[in-house]
Scaffold this motif. Structure first.
Motif, mmCIF file in Angstrom:
data_model
loop_
_atom_site.group_PDB
_atom_site.id
_atom_site.type_symbol
_atom_site.label_atom_id
_atom_site.label_comp_id
_atom_site.label_asym_id
_atom_site.label_seq_id
_atom_site.Cartn_x
_atom_site.Cartn_y
_atom_site.Cartn_z
ATOM 1 N N SER A 69 110.706 42.892 6.496
ATOM 2 C CA SER A 69 110.330 44.120 5.790
ATOM 3 C C SER A 69 109.728 45.101 6.778
ATOM 4 O O SER A 69 109.121 44.703 7.786
ATOM 5 C CB SER A 69 109.324 43.815 4.673
ATOM 6 N N ASP A 71 107.086 48.525 7.105
ATOM 7 C CA ASP A 71 106.083 49.310 6.389
ATOM 8 C C ASP A 71 106.403 50.792 6.598
ATOM 9 O O ASP A 71 107.418 51.143 7.212
ATOM 10 C CB ASP A 71 104.660 48.941 6.811
ATOM 11 N N ASN A 72 105.552 51.664 6.084
ATOM 12 C CA ASN A 72 105.929 53.079 6.058
ATOM 13 C C ASN A 72 105.809 53.811 7.391
ATOM 14 O O ASN A 72 106.209 54.972 7.502
ATOM 15 C CB ASN A 72 105.147 53.837 4.971
ATOM 16 N N GLU A 186 105.104 58.710 4.706
ATOM 17 C CA GLU A 186 104.389 58.398 3.466
ATOM 18 C C GLU A 186 105.368 58.212 2.315
ATOM 19 O O GLU A 186 106.246 59.049 2.085
ATOM 20 C CB GLU A 186 103.405 59.509 3.133
ATOM 21 N N THR A 188 107.761 56.031 1.958
ATOM 22 C CA THR A 188 109.108 55.512 2.268
ATOM 23 C C THR A 188 109.184 53.992 2.136
ATOM 24 O O THR A 188 110.273 53.441 1.951
ATOM 25 C CB THR A 188 109.524 55.907 3.691
ATOM 26 N N ALA A 189 108.073 53.315 2.294
ATOM 27 C CA ALA A 189 108.025 51.847 2.215
ATOM 28 C C ALA A 189 106.601 51.457 1.839
ATOM 29 O O ALA A 189 105.786 52.322 1.503
ATOM 30 C CB ALA A 189 108.433 51.219 3.550
ATOM 31 N N ARG A 190 106.298 50.166 1.908
ATOM 32 C CA ARG A 190 104.945 49.754 1.527
ATOM 33 C C ARG A 190 103.928 50.303 2.523
ATOM 34 O O ARG A 190 104.232 50.561 3.690
ATOM 35 C CB ARG A 190 104.849 48.241 1.453
ATOM 36 N N ASP A 191 102.717 50.489 2.023
ATOM 37 C CA ASP A 191 101.641 51.027 2.842
ATOM 38 C C ASP A 191 101.380 50.117 4.044
ATOM 39 O O ASP A 191 101.454 48.887 3.942
ATOM 40 C CB ASP A 191 100.373 51.161 2.003
ATOM 41 N N SER A 192 101.071 50.726 5.178
ATOM 42 C CA SER A 192 100.846 49.965 6.404
ATOM 43 C C SER A 192 99.555 49.152 6.370
ATOM 44 O O SER A 192 99.471 48.082 6.978
ATOM 45 C CB SER A 192 100.793 50.907 7.609
ATOM 46 N N ARG A 194 96.814 46.607 5.830
ATOM 47 C CA ARG A 194 96.864 45.218 5.394
ATOM 48 C C ARG A 194 95.440 44.689 5.182
ATOM 49 O O ARG A 194 94.541 44.969 5.963
ATOM 50 C CB ARG A 194 97.563 44.348 6.445
#
Length: 428
Positions: A69, A71-72, A186, A188-192, A194
């Motif tokens: 996966s 991240d954004n 911002e 585009t994918a899951r938040d960076s 963690r």
């Protein structure tokens, strides 16, 4: 499937032989992306070559049985899911970007080592208790935009989209535009960010000559040194080189040359791990027949102890001011960059020491004079870093090189540590 005993000498040799061949295959494969026409590799953040490499790595990770996966911001993760779905992940990896005309080991080795370690563990022991992950961080070097540690900093909350709004590269391309062109940004994918990381382990070439010189296989990083970068402007008086007597000159370059020599002498007197470097020098008017009237130069100072580093920098300001006053020169100094020293996690350092001891691998605790993604991760989780030797200490160059057998030792130590953390569930 768990082991009943620690690795036997026969297992160790078989693993080293396997890793030696495999690590070079992965590194050569990665080096084929973004070659520079002038030599080496130039893989800058959010360029076509960078995107092609991250996408190819995603396919490679999947072929090794990892679920992938992004991240954004473009960090790529490959996950080996653990039995305990609620336990925080153990992550290893490094960065994909390079400096201009960089080598094939910096960053890439940490990714290759992690890929091989997770693949070996999965094939031999199946599903871990704790989730293990490999990360190919999108950026560390700061070679394209004036922002370093964008990948790891986004994960730990030290970097954000507000900080890059006005940033441009040398071609006046905005950071956000380059990112969006590659399909990231911002939303585009899951938040960076963690909050589920239990530990981070980074494997890296030393980028120095200590391990090679001392004949030691593994460096267990004790602390990543703090950094101070200072900028000085020294102003004298430009005048005719032939008609101005020596005793009447206000020669800015002569004053700066004395400052540089004094800096070197004091740094050597104090000793390791302090280092200080004058890396940039701008002389005005910079012509053969004119006494230099102004010089702008930088000082980069590094030490593992914050108080000692601050004390040294205060000394620098005072010593330079005295030299300038003796020559009737004006001196203006400013600090423009500051990074505090970052100790690595003591528990993980002890585990690395134990792994090396039990496997009869020579090791030593050492300071990292260079900055690394590990210093970012230490803000949110236990973090460790280990080095393998670098030939002649050369890095950030096409001449960067480490023997395949030495690379294999690093992969072996990482694999063993990940086994203990992921499969045996050793305390963090």
């Amino acid at each position: 499937m768990e082991r009943n005993v620690r690795l036997s000498p026969q297992d160790k040799e078989q693993m080293l032989s396997y890793f030696e061949a495999e690590v070079m295959q992965v590194l050569n494969w990665l080096a084929a992306f973004s070659p520079d026409e002038e030599g080496g590799i130039t893989r800058l953040l959010y360029t076509d070559g960078w995107l092609e490499t991250q996408q190819a790595l995603a396919v490679k990770m999947a072929s090794y049985g990892l679920s992938t996966s992004f991240d954004n911001v473009g960090n790529l993760f490959g996950k080996l899911q653990g039995e305990d779905m609620d336990a925080p992940s153990i992550i290893t990896g490094s960065h994909i970007d390079t400096v201009v005309q960089g080598g094939m080991y910096d960053g890439a080795y940490g990714i290759a080592a992690g890929l091989l370690a997770l693949d070996y563990l999965h094939k031999h022991y199946g599903k871990p208790k704790r989730t293990l992950e490999l990360v190919s961080l999108c950026e560390e070097e700061g070679s394209r935009f004036p922002m370093a540690y964008w990948g790891s900093g986004s994960i730990v909350g030290k970097r954000n989209f507000e900080q890059i709004v006005h940033l441009q590269d040398s071609y006046e391309v905005f950071f956000a535009d380059a990112m969006q062109r590659c399909g990231f940004g911002e939303g585009t994918a899951r938040d960076s960010r963690r909050h589920d990381i239990g530990a981070f382990i980074e494997v890296h070439i030393e980028q120095g000559a200590v391990l090679e010189k001392e004949g030691i296989a593994i460096g267990v990083v004790d602390t990543i040194a703090g950094q101070r970068r200072l900028k000085f402007e020294v102003v004298g008086e430009s005048n005719h080189a032939g008609t101005t007597p020596m005793h009447m000159r206000r020669d800015a370059l002569e004053g700066v040359s004395m400052m540089i020599q004094t800096l070197r002498q004091e740094t050597i007197r104090i000793g390791s791990p302090l280092v200080a470097t004058v890396g940039r020098l701008q002389v005005q008017p910079n012509v053969p027949n004119v006494v230099p009237g102004k010089v702008i130069f930088t000082v980069d100072a590094r030490h593992a102890d914050e108080a000692a580093l601050d004390c040294f920098c205060r000394w620098v300001l005072g010593a330079f001011a005295s030299i300038a006053a003796d020559r009737q020169l004006e001196l203006h100094g400013t600090e423009w960059f500051r990074e505090e020293p970052v100790p690595m996690n003591e528990r993980l350092k002890q585990q690395l020491d134990a792994v090396c001891g039990e496997l009869s691998i020579s090791s030593k605790r050492m300071i990292s004079g260079a900055g690394h993604d590990a210093q970012m991760f230490e803000h949110i989780c236990p973090t460790a870093m280990l080095f393998v030797p670098s030939r002649r200490g050369i890095s950030h160059s096409p001449e960067e090189y480490t023997e395949p057998s030495e690379l294999a030792v690093g992969v072996l130590v990482l694999t063993e540590l990940l086994y203990r953390l992921g499969y045996e569930g050793e305390e963090l």
